[in-house]
Structure formats: structure tokens, C-alpha cells
Design an enzyme around this catalytic site. Structure first.
Site, PDB file in Angstrom:
ATOM      1  N   SER A   1      -1.288   5.836  10.903  1.00  0.00           N
ATOM      2  CA  SER A   1      -0.917   4.447  10.657  1.00  0.00           C
ATOM      3  C   SER A   1      -1.996   3.750   9.856  1.00  0.00           C
ATOM      4  O   SER A   1      -3.149   4.188   9.828  1.00  0.00           O
ATOM      5  CB  SER A   1      -0.668   3.718  11.975  1.00  0.00           C
ATOM      6  N   LYS A   2      -1.588   2.711   9.207  1.00  0.00           N
ATOM      7  CA  LYS A   2      -2.478   1.993   8.312  1.00  0.00           C
ATOM      8  C   LYS A   2      -3.734   1.537   9.053  1.00  0.00           C
ATOM      9  O   LYS A   2      -4.808   1.459   8.490  1.00  0.00           O
ATOM     10  CB  LYS A   2      -1.745   0.777   7.749  1.00  0.00           C
ATOM     11  N   ARG A   3      -3.554   1.291  10.337  1.00  0.00           N
ATOM     12  CA  ARG A   3      -4.660   0.738  11.116  1.00  0.00           C
ATOM     13  C   ARG A   3      -5.878   1.659  11.219  1.00  0.00           C
ATOM     14  O   ARG A   3      -6.994   1.188  11.265  1.00  0.00           O
ATOM     15  CB  ARG A   3      -4.188   0.332  12.520  1.00  0.00           C
TER      16      ARG A   3
ATOM     17  N   GLY B   1      -7.090   3.419   8.970  1.00  0.00           N
ATOM     18  CA  GLY B   1      -7.833   3.439   7.722  1.00  0.00           C
ATOM     19  C   GLY B   1      -7.715   4.726   6.916  1.00  0.00           C
ATOM     20  O   GLY B   1      -8.401   4.898   5.921  1.00  0.00           O
TER      21      GLY B   1
ATOM     22  N   TYR C   1       0.854  -1.182   0.000  1.00  0.00           N
ATOM     23  CA  TYR C   1       0.000   0.000   0.000  1.00  0.00           C
ATOM     24  C   TYR C   1       0.893   1.235   0.000  1.00  0.00           C
ATOM     25  O   TYR C   1       2.080   1.137   0.300  1.00  0.00           O
ATOM     26  CB  TYR C   1      -0.937   0.019   1.214  1.00  0.00           C
TER      27      TYR C   1
END
Ligand code: GLU
Length: 491
Positions: free
Chosen positions: A262-264, A266, A24
């Protein structure tokens, strides 16, 4: 090896984006790519794409494609890279593996590196304090002073080894970063880091320096998590007699004061933002401003304009906080600047998710949506009355300011119905003329007539566009059916 000789003032600027394929595109990485690209373009230089795929814990399927796709979509076109080649290839780090050991051996010969034969057990023991607790793991330089003969004997006997960088034991190392200024560290704090691993492969830090040099990179733009490695990098450049590139370390992109994006959550990746309905150009524009301040007041820039305006001195070292409100405002500005045709083309697939009917006037619908759309995905609430009239309460007909209530509304709708039934010119102009003609004839206020029409055809209190536009969007037949329904409901 290229030395500093021959490096003239007018050296061609070469920058590189060196992503590790994670699957990503983190906003922070895209920003690095953008700044890297802009520095190359501003200076008429080369923008190089290098895939750093060697420090990957595991292979991520399709991860390199995400990089290509994102850069292409955003217009960050590279001049050299894995897919198009170039004079400094290969551009995939894993394909460059053969060359590094030679460079390390040269450093051994010049006294800047050494063979280390310490086995795992010994190294592990360094990481433990006497009481068994974990210690700061700096290598104790055990093999640093082995004699030439000792080294040769071990090499001959096939003892596994690594090659380590020989850090100066005293003094300090200073490096310059364009954003952070001069940073000085005590050499005694620098670990004799491994350059070549037991399997003959380079460590990430070593490969990065050799790759940057052999690719002729003049400006290194990267996240500030690499700041602490910079002194070691500098010592390597010096050991080789290579010119140190210009460093531009960028502060992290934060979610708030204390958490990184962070990716978490979203929101961290370019793909997330596109899926949320943001325009690619708006995202790029916003990301440019995320840690960089233009000189003037202008905030909306095309990529070409950014390439003109961008200036390293405008990069801030304080962490940039990702601001969804600002991004949305920039997105809205891009939407407002679209031509009606462009907007209609963009918004149609989003409308289509909620509107299945075919007899809708998309052009008129788009024209009422354009001034009030900030994000394409917000469109649902604006169009959810089109396929079917929502259930609504007659109280909706009562509007204090418009001086309407159920009685006045039924009266208004009864007057409107025959006029619209008669109307052939079902366009904004036609419906407008018919309704305003009636308003004049009845000598009533606009709202007295238009509010009930709007309520009857949409069943909603808030709509994009007024009664006239709503009638045109829905078409004659549907409009008449809804007005009749309104009369019936109010009777
Ligand atoms: N491959 C590194 C990363 O993706 C880039 C390091 C660098 O630019 O020097 O974080």
C-alpha cells in the site's frame, strides 16, 4: 451496435490500460499496464490508454500527467489515447458521458434493464434490519415489475429514476478468466445494479463495459478486485449481444503474506522506487516477473524481449509478494550490464550529492563503483571520504592478515611518499607501477604497503577500489597531503 457476426478468428487484438488518475502509479497498476501492453505487442495489436476519471472522489491535480509520464518513462507507448487520439475516442471517460444513457434505454427496451423510482428513504430502509442494524444491501427489486403504464406515468410526472440491470432470478452465470479459469455464480446473488444514476450519468461498471465494447477491446487485463463484477459484466455483454472480451484478472501485489502493498509503506509506487535509485528498466523487468513466470531460466529481459516471451498462461493466480531483495538484485544486474560510460553518466548526479570537489577523477571513481553498486542511492558510504578525510583511529592501520600495525604502516608511508611525490604519470597504470615497483624493491608483501596507503587516503576500513584507485580518484595533491597526514598521525 456490433454483433458477434463478422468477428473472425483473426480479430485484431486490442487491449487497454484504464487507470483512474490517483496521483501516483501503484506497482500493481503498473504491472497491469505492462501486461496489457505486452499482450498487445506480442500479438501485433493495439495498446490503448483510457483515462477513467469519473469515479474519482476528488480531482487530483496533475494526476493524469503522472500516468503519461510513467508510461513514457517505462516505454509503454500507447497507440491510441487522450493526447494522440484514435478511431475510438474520446479516450477520457468523462468526455464520453453523453452516450451511455442511450445504451441503457436499449437494454430497457430489450427487457434487460428497468427504471427504478425508489427514493433514498426507501433504499435506506432496505439497508436496515428491523432492529436497526445494517443489513446486506441488495435492492429488493421493488420496481422491477412495474407495468409499462406505471413507468410511463412516473416518467411523465418527472419522478427521478435510475436504470437498473435486470439480473436473471434463477440459474447460474459462468464466466471464463484466463488466470482463474471458469467461475460460476448463482444469479440470485447478483444485485440488480444501477447502470444509470439519477443524474443521467452511468455507474462505473456500466461505463466500463460500454467503453470496452465501443473501443473494440479484445483483452481486459485488470486487478482481481474486479472478479466479482465479472458475472454482471458478462450478463451485460450478453444482453447487448456483444462478444465478451478475454479476461485476465491479476492477483494483488502483496507486501507480505497478509498485507497488500500500500502507498502508506512508501514502497508501493513507481515514483517511490525511482526516487530510491532504481533503474526504470530494472523496475519494469522485476514487475514483469511479479506474478508471471517465463518458460525458461532467463530472468533479465528488455521490454522487446518481454513482448516476445510474454504468455498469458504464465500468469499466476497466487498473490505476488513484492521482494525488495530480488528487485535490488535485478537492479544490480542492470548496473553491471551498463557500459562504463553509461554508468558514469548515471552515477555522477548521485555522487555529486556528496562530493563537491571538482578535481576528482570521476571515470576511475565510477569504474570502482560499478561492480559493487546495487542501487545508485547507496553510493554515499562509498564516496563520503572524498571531500574531506574522515577522522579515523590509528587502529585502522592494524590488519592481521596483511600483517600491518602502526610501526609497519609509518615505515610504509614514509617509503611511499617520495615515490609518489616524484610521480608524474598520475593514472591507474602510473600509480600502480610506482607502488608495485616499490613493493618489489622493498621485497614486502602487497598488503604491507597498500593497506597503509589505503587507510591514509580514505580513513576507512572498507572502500570501493584499492589503494591505487583511491590515489588516482583523489588526485596527486590530495593523496600526498593525506599520506603526510598519516605519517604525522602515526609519529
Ligand atoms: N479504472 C480502474 C482502476 O484504475 C480499472 C478497471 C479496469 O481495468 O477495468 O482500477
Amino acid at each position: 451496435m456490433k454483433g458477434m457476426k463478422g468477428m473472425s478468428e483473426t480479430k485484431r487484438v486490442r487491449t487497454r490500460f484504464a487507470p483512474s488518475p490517483t496521483g501516483y502509479m501503484h506497482i500493481g497498476n503498473l504491472r497491469t499496464a505492462l501486461y496489457t501492453y505486452l499482450i498487445a505487442r506480442k500479438n501485433g495489436g493495439d495498446f490503448i490508454l483510457r483515462i477513467e476519471d469519473t469515479d474519482q472522489e476528488r480531482y487530483v491535480e496533475g494526476a493524469v500527467d503522472v500516468i503519461y509520464k510513467t508510461l513514457k518513462m517505462t516505454g509503454l507507448n500507447w497507440d491510441e489515447g487522450p493526447d494522440i487520439g484514435g478511431p475510438a475516442g474520446p479516450y477520457v471517460q468523462s468526455e464520453r458521458m453523453g452516450m451511455f444513457k442511450e445504451y441503457a434505454v436499449k437494454l430497457v427496451e430489450s427487457g434487460h434493464a428497468y427504471y427504478c423510482f425508489c427514493d433514498k428513504e426507501r433504499l435506506d430502509s432496505l439497508k436496515k434490519n428491523e432492529d436497526g442494524s445494517t443489513a446486506i444491501a441488495m435492492y429488493d427489486r421493488h420496481c422491477r415489475n412495474l407495468s409499462k403504464e406505471e413507468v410511463q406515468a412516473k416518467l411523465d410526472a418527472g419522478v427521478p429514476y435510475v436504470i437498473r440491470q435486470k439480473m436473471p432470478l434463477e440459474g447460474t452465470t459462468t464466466f471464463h478468466d484466463e488466470v482463474y479459469g471458469d467461475i460460476t455464480v448463482e444469479n440470485s446473488e447478483l444485485d440488480d445494479q444501477i447502470l444509470i444514476k439519477t443524474d443521467g450519468m452511468p455507474t462505473y461498471n456500466f461505463a466500463n463495459v460500454v467503453d470496452d465494447h465501443t473501443m473494440g477491446i479484445t483483452h481486459v487485463v485488470r486487478g482481481n478486485e474486479y472478479l466479482s463484477s465479472a458475472p454482471k459484466y458478462n450478463l451485460l455483454y450478453e444482453a447487448f449481444g456483444w462478444e465478451v472480451p478475454t479476461y485476465i484478472h491479476c492477483s494483488p501485489v502483496m507486501k507480505d503474506q497478509s498485507n497488500k502493498l500500500s502507498k502508506r509503506n512508501g514502497d508501493a509506487s513507481f515514483e517511490d522506487l525511482i526516487a530510491k535509485g532504481y533503474l526504470t528498466e530494472a523496475v519494469i523487468n522485476y514487475i514483469a516477473l511479479l506474478g508471471w513466470a517465463p518458460k525458461g531460466e532467463q530472468e533479465i529481459f528488455t521490454l522487446e524481449e518481454l513482448a516476445q516471451e510474454f504468455d498469458i498462461s504464465g500468469i499466476s493466480k497466487s498473490p505476488a509478494i513484492f521482494d525488495p531483495v530480488k528487485l535490488k538484485a535485478i537492479n544490480a544486474e542492470y548496473i553491471r550490464r551498463m557500459t562504463p560510460e553509461q554508468f558514469c553518466e548515471y552515477i555522477t548526479p548521485y555522487i555529486r550529492q556528496y562530493v563537491k570537489r571538482d578535481d576528482i577523477d570521476f571515470r576511475v571513481l565510477a569504474s570502482v563503483l560499478q561492480p559493487r553498486t546495487e542501487l545508485f542511492t547507496d553510493v554515499e558510504a562509498q564516496v563520503d571520504f572524498i571531500d574531506a578525510l574522515p577522522e579515523y583511529d590509528n587502529a585502522l592501520y592494524c590488519h592481521k592478515k596483511m600483517k600491518t600495525n602502526e610501526e609497519t604502516s609509518i615505515e610504509a608511508l614514509r617509503a611511499v611518499l617520495p615515490v609518489l611525490e616524484e610521480l608524474d604519470n598520475w593514472t591507474v597504470e602510473g600509480v600502480h607501477e610506482a607502488l608495485f615497483g616499490l613493493i618489489a624493491k622493498l621485497e614486502v608483501k602487497n598488503g604491507w604497503l597498500l593497506w597503509p596507503v589505503r587507510t591514509a587516503v580514505s580513513g576507512k576500513q572498507v572502500t570501493a577500489g584499492g589503494g591505487v584507485e583511491l590515489c588516482v580518484i583523489l588526485g596527486k595533491e590530495e593523496t600526498l597531503a593525506r599520506i603526510r597526514k598519516g605519517i604525522e598521525k602515526l609519529s
